[in-house]
Design a protein around this motif. Structure first.
Motif, PDB file in Angstrom:
ATOM      1  N   GLN A  58       0.827  -1.203   0.000  1.00 61.72           N
ATOM      2  CA  GLN A  58       0.000   0.000   0.000  1.00 61.72           C
ATOM      3  C   GLN A  58       0.857   1.246   0.000  1.00 61.72           C
ATOM      4  O   GLN A  58       0.510   2.232  -0.614  1.00 61.72           O
ATOM      5  CB  GLN A  58      -0.891   0.011   1.227  1.00 61.72           C
ATOM      6  N   ILE A 114       3.579   1.782  -1.511  1.00 62.79           N
ATOM      7  CA  ILE A 114       4.050   2.109  -2.845  1.00 62.79           C
ATOM      8  C   ILE A 114       3.050   3.012  -3.547  1.00 62.79           C
ATOM      9  O   ILE A 114       3.389   4.079  -4.036  1.00 62.79           O
ATOM     10  CB  ILE A 114       4.255   0.825  -3.666  1.00 62.79           C
ATOM     11  N   ASN A 172       2.513   6.470  -1.474  1.00 67.99           N
ATOM     12  CA  ASN A 172       3.608   7.425  -1.523  1.00 67.99           C
ATOM     13  C   ASN A 172       3.763   8.042  -2.882  1.00 67.99           C
ATOM     14  O   ASN A 172       3.935   9.242  -3.017  1.00 67.99           O
ATOM     15  CB  ASN A 172       4.934   6.739  -1.163  1.00 67.99           C
ATOM     16  N   LYS A 173       3.709   7.184  -3.911  1.00 71.74           N
ATOM     17  CA  LYS A 173       3.899   7.705  -5.262  1.00 71.74           C
ATOM     18  C   LYS A 173       2.851   8.761  -5.550  1.00 71.74           C
ATOM     19  O   LYS A 173       3.167   9.842  -6.010  1.00 71.74           O
ATOM     20  CB  LYS A 173       3.768   6.569  -6.278  1.00 71.74           C
ATOM     21  N   ASP A 188       0.910  10.477  -3.459  1.00 70.26           N
ATOM     22  CA  ASP A 188       0.975  11.658  -2.614  1.00 70.26           C
ATOM     23  C   ASP A 188       2.121  12.565  -2.997  1.00 70.26           C
ATOM     24  O   ASP A 188       1.974  13.773  -3.096  1.00 70.26           O
ATOM     25  CB  ASP A 188       1.125  11.246  -1.149  1.00 70.26           C
ATOM     26  N   LYS A 189       3.297  11.959  -3.236  1.00 67.32           N
ATOM     27  CA  LYS A 189       4.479  12.766  -3.512  1.00 67.32           C
ATOM     28  C   LYS A 189       4.297  13.576  -4.788  1.00 67.32           C
ATOM     29  O   LYS A 189       4.663  14.728  -4.854  1.00 67.32           O
ATOM     30  CB  LYS A 189       5.694  11.843  -3.654  1.00 67.32           C
ATOM     31  N   ARG A 190       3.709  12.916  -5.787  1.00 71.88           N
ATOM     32  CA  ARG A 190       3.593  13.579  -7.084  1.00 71.88           C
ATOM     33  C   ARG A 190       2.500  14.624  -7.098  1.00 71.88           C
ATOM     34  O   ARG A 190       2.602  15.634  -7.762  1.00 71.88           O
ATOM     35  CB  ARG A 190       3.290  12.558  -8.185  1.00 71.88           C
ATOM     36  N   PHE A 241      16.983  -5.230  -0.908  1.00 73.15           N
ATOM     37  CA  PHE A 241      16.951  -4.365  -2.078  1.00 73.15           C
ATOM     38  C   PHE A 241      18.100  -4.644  -3.045  1.00 73.15           C
ATOM     39  O   PHE A 241      17.963  -4.528  -4.246  1.00 73.15           O
ATOM     40  CB  PHE A 241      16.990  -2.900  -1.613  1.00 73.15           C
ATOM     41  N   MET A 250      14.290   3.044  -9.376  1.00 77.11           N
ATOM     42  CA  MET A 250      13.531   2.110  -8.559  1.00 77.11           C
ATOM     43  C   MET A 250      13.534   2.522  -7.092  1.00 77.11           C
ATOM     44  O   MET A 250      12.692   2.100  -6.325  1.00 77.11           O
ATOM     45  CB  MET A 250      14.138   0.712  -8.683  1.00 77.11           C
ATOM     46  N   VAL A 251      14.507   3.371  -6.700  1.00 75.24           N
ATOM     47  CA  VAL A 251      14.602   3.761  -5.299  1.00 75.24           C
ATOM     48  C   VAL A 251      13.312   4.440  -4.857  1.00 75.24           C
ATOM     49  O   VAL A 251      12.894   4.326  -3.713  1.00 75.24           O
ATOM     50  CB  VAL A 251      15.806   4.704  -5.090  1.00 75.24           C
ATOM     51  N   GLU A 252      12.657   5.098  -5.830  1.00 76.23           N
ATOM     52  CA  GLU A 252      11.415   5.803  -5.509  1.00 76.23           C
ATOM     53  C   GLU A 252      10.352   4.879  -4.938  1.00 76.23           C
ATOM     54  O   GLU A 252       9.436   5.320  -4.276  1.00 76.23           O
ATOM     55  CB  GLU A 252      10.815   6.410  -6.772  1.00 76.23           C
ATOM     56  N   LEU A 253      10.479   3.592  -5.240  1.00 83.61           N
ATOM     57  CA  LEU A 253       9.456   2.660  -4.786  1.00 83.61           C
ATOM     58  C   LEU A 253       9.311   2.649  -3.277  1.00 83.61           C
ATOM     59  O   LEU A 253       8.246   2.408  -2.757  1.00 83.61           O
ATOM     60  CB  LEU A 253       9.787   1.235  -5.253  1.00 83.61           C
ATOM     61  N   ILE A 254      10.409   2.847  -2.581  1.00 90.31           N
ATOM     62  CA  ILE A 254      10.312   2.752  -1.132  1.00 90.31           C
ATOM     63  C   ILE A 254      10.888   3.990  -0.449  1.00 90.31           C
ATOM     64  O   ILE A 254      12.083   4.052  -0.184  1.00 90.31           O
ATOM     65  CB  ILE A 254      11.047   1.500  -0.594  1.00 90.31           C
ATOM     66  N   ASP A 255      10.108   4.990  -0.244  1.00 89.36           N
ATOM     67  CA  ASP A 255      10.564   6.065   0.640  1.00 89.36           C
ATOM     68  C   ASP A 255       9.402   6.622   1.457  1.00 89.36           C
ATOM     69  O   ASP A 255       8.262   6.217   1.309  1.00 89.36           O
ATOM     70  CB  ASP A 255      11.323   7.162  -0.115  1.00 89.36           C
ATOM     71  N   GLY A 256       9.701   7.577   2.295  1.00 90.83           N
ATOM     72  CA  GLY A 256       8.758   8.007   3.335  1.00 90.83           C
ATOM     73  C   GLY A 256       7.409   8.509   2.843  1.00 90.83           C
ATOM     74  O   GLY A 256       7.250   8.884   1.692  1.00 90.83           O
ATOM     75  N   SER A 257       6.436   8.533   3.706  1.00 87.19           N
ATOM     76  CA  SER A 257       5.094   8.958   3.315  1.00 87.19           C
ATOM     77  C   SER A 257       4.889  10.429   3.678  1.00 87.19           C
ATOM     78  O   SER A 257       5.649  11.013   4.429  1.00 87.19           O
ATOM     79  CB  SER A 257       4.054   8.102   4.019  1.00 87.19           C
ATOM     80  N   GLU A 258       3.878  11.027   3.101  1.00 85.55           N
ATOM     81  CA  GLU A 258       3.607  12.423   3.381  1.00 85.55           C
ATOM     82  C   GLU A 258       2.159  12.605   3.809  1.00 85.55           C
ATOM     83  O   GLU A 258       1.318  11.757   3.567  1.00 85.55           O
ATOM     84  CB  GLU A 258       3.884  13.250   2.132  1.00 85.55           C
ATOM     85  N   SER A 279      -5.600  -1.295   1.204  1.00 91.25           N
ATOM     86  CA  SER A 279      -5.323  -0.486   0.026  1.00 91.25           C
ATOM     87  C   SER A 279      -6.594   0.160  -0.523  1.00 91.25           C
ATOM     88  O   SER A 279      -7.689  -0.391  -0.402  1.00 91.25           O
ATOM     89  CB  SER A 279      -4.684  -1.388  -1.026  1.00 91.25           C
TER      90      SER A 279
END
Lengths: 301, 162
Positions: A17, A19, A22-23, A25-27, A180, B1-9, B71
């Motif tokens: 979830q 993934i 975050n994608k 929200d960030k964008r 990773f 691919m690093v973008e796949l896993i980083d912090g939430s906002e 989800s």
């Protein structure tokens, strides 16, 4: 061993979830994505061109035909817009906005499929066994793709590459289990990237050919269209709907439900069946048909 | 691919405003395509897209606001299924307007964004080489056909007429 599996499982469900969240929200939350009017107007132009051309049917032989749907034109033209030098208003920034927006628009697509599922709920219950068991059909990839990957010279990468169709949820599972920077993760990243570029186009052609060649039940094609990501589902639905126009609502219902199962039940099949099966088959086959590692010369990091 | 896993906002009111505007843009483009491709009236299909956008909005909002780890895809599916159930009072209204929007019209617009978005992966794709392409094609083909063949066998065994 048993505990390891259970904790992995918890982490990966959370990751899946994150993934998407975050994608998206960030964008689209930080910036004002609607201000990128160049992007949206370009999409509008692409859609108008695609719908005006309409579907094209190509007959390969008397019984086999491939239909090319407007959805393929917009996708390929979108990619060309990004890559073409003269089009200066679609750059990396717009691609990031498009990707974030796409994560939100998946919702609209899922909602449309869900409405069809709700309308045909009696059919979903009636077809329950087929819907659940076809998820196990996904395991065919291990038996066919794993030996070939070994023959091509992949090593531990094969376990990441051939356990599943390799969309976001499965990437999360493999990264979580192997780390990773592991060869297994490298394998599923390769699958993910190649699948992103060619997967949607390929599954659309594959469906066209299968629908005209194989004498399977229309609902079986509908359920199979849900194997991958939402865009692959969509691309595979196009030719299926074109082949069986009278069954539109039912086909949409099964496709949507099958895609939902791929995302929910599917990752547990990957964790508990597909990855252990890959490991087993790898340990049996690798000493027999494994080649010298090719990963260095082949550009894998 | 690093973008796949980083912090939430965090989600703000400002963020929800962005979602609504994006969904509105998407709806308008879809309805224009829907009119050109299938000649459905723009007014009715706009109402249909409004319903679908609202379901999406509620789904993504619930994913972020509710403490459950579920989800948005699941929330959206459940809401969509419930409001379209034949026993629900909302059913005839929802079905009338949503049926004005062809699935393929939504997909055509959706994939235009996908196409532009995947341009970012182009260089990585070129670096991977033909072996990865062969394996990927085999993986997709065998997953699809495996699923279709198993589904077909079960459908025939359970006596579903074609």
């Amino acid at each position: 061993m048993g505990e390891g599996i259970i904790s992995n499982n918890d982490d990966s469900t959370t990751d899946v979830q994150h993934i998407y969240r975050n994608k998206t929200d960030k964008r689209i939350l930080k910036k004002n994505p609607w201000k990128d009017y160049g992007l949206h107007i370009s999409v509008l132009v692409l859609v108008i061109i695609a719908e005006l051309i309409g579907p094209i049917e190509i007959n390969l032989s008397k019984s086999v035909s491939v239909s090319i749907m407007p959805l393929l034109y917009t996708m390929v033209l979108g990619l060309i817009f990004y890559l073409a030098k003269p089009i200066t208003w679609i750059q990396r920034k717009q691609a990031r906005v498009a990707e974030g927006a796409m994560m939100l628009f998946i919702g609209v697509l899922i909602a449309k499929l869900a409405v069809s599922s709700g309308q045909s709920i009696h059919l979903i219950f009636q077809m329950g066994p087929a819907l659940m068991l076809q998820e196990l059909g996904h395991l065919a990839t291990i038996l066919i793709a794993l030996p070939v990957a070994l023959l091509l010279g992949f090593k531990r990468e094969t376990i990441g590459m051939t356990n599943s169709i390799g969309r976001e949820p499965e990437v999360a599972v493999v990264v979580d289990k192997y780390g990773f920077n592991s060869p297994e993760a490298r394998g599923i990243f390769a699958l993910f990237i190649v699948g992103t570029i060619i997967g949607t186009v390929f599954i659309s052609f594959l469906t066209s050919i299968s629908v005209s060649l194989l004498p399977l039940h229309p609902f079986a094609f509908a359920m199979a269209s849900g194997v991958g990501s939402a865009s692959m589902n969509a691309a595979s639905l196009g030719p299926t709907l074109a082949a069986f126009p009278a069954l539109e609502t039912q086909i949409e219902a099964f496709a949507g439900f099958s895609n939902l199962l791929s995302f929910s039940v599917g990752i547990y099949i990957v964790i508990f069946i597909a990855i252990p099966l890959c490991e087993k088959l790898y340990s049996i086959l690798e000493p027999k048909i494994g080649r010298d590692a090719i990963i260095d010369e082949d550009g894998g990091e | 691919m690093v973008e796949l896993i980083d912090g939430s906002e965090n989600v703000s009111v400002h963020g929800i405003f962005n979602w609504i505007l994006l969904l509105a843009i998407f709806s308008v483009i879809t309805c224009i395509g829907n009119y050109i491709g299938y000649e459905h009236p723009i007014g009715d299909s706009l109402v249909g897209m409004g319903i679908l956008s609202l379901i999406t909005l509620i789904g993504v909002w619930m994913e972020r606001k509710l403490p459950l780890n579920i989800s948005s895809i699941i929330y959206i599916s459940v809401i969509g299924i419930i409001i379209a159930l034949p026993i629900m009072p909302t059913s005839s209204f929802v079905l009338h307007y949503v049926s004005q929007v062809e699935l393929l019209s939504i997909v055509t617009v959706f994939l235009a964004y996908v196409g532009i978005g995947m341009g970012k992966s182009w260089n990585e794709f070129k670096a991977l080489g033909w072996r990865a392409v062969i394996v990927t094609i085999l993986v997709i083909a065998s997953t699809y056909l495996g699923s279709a063949i198993v589904a077909h066998i079960i459908l025939v065994l359970t006596g579903v007429p074609v």
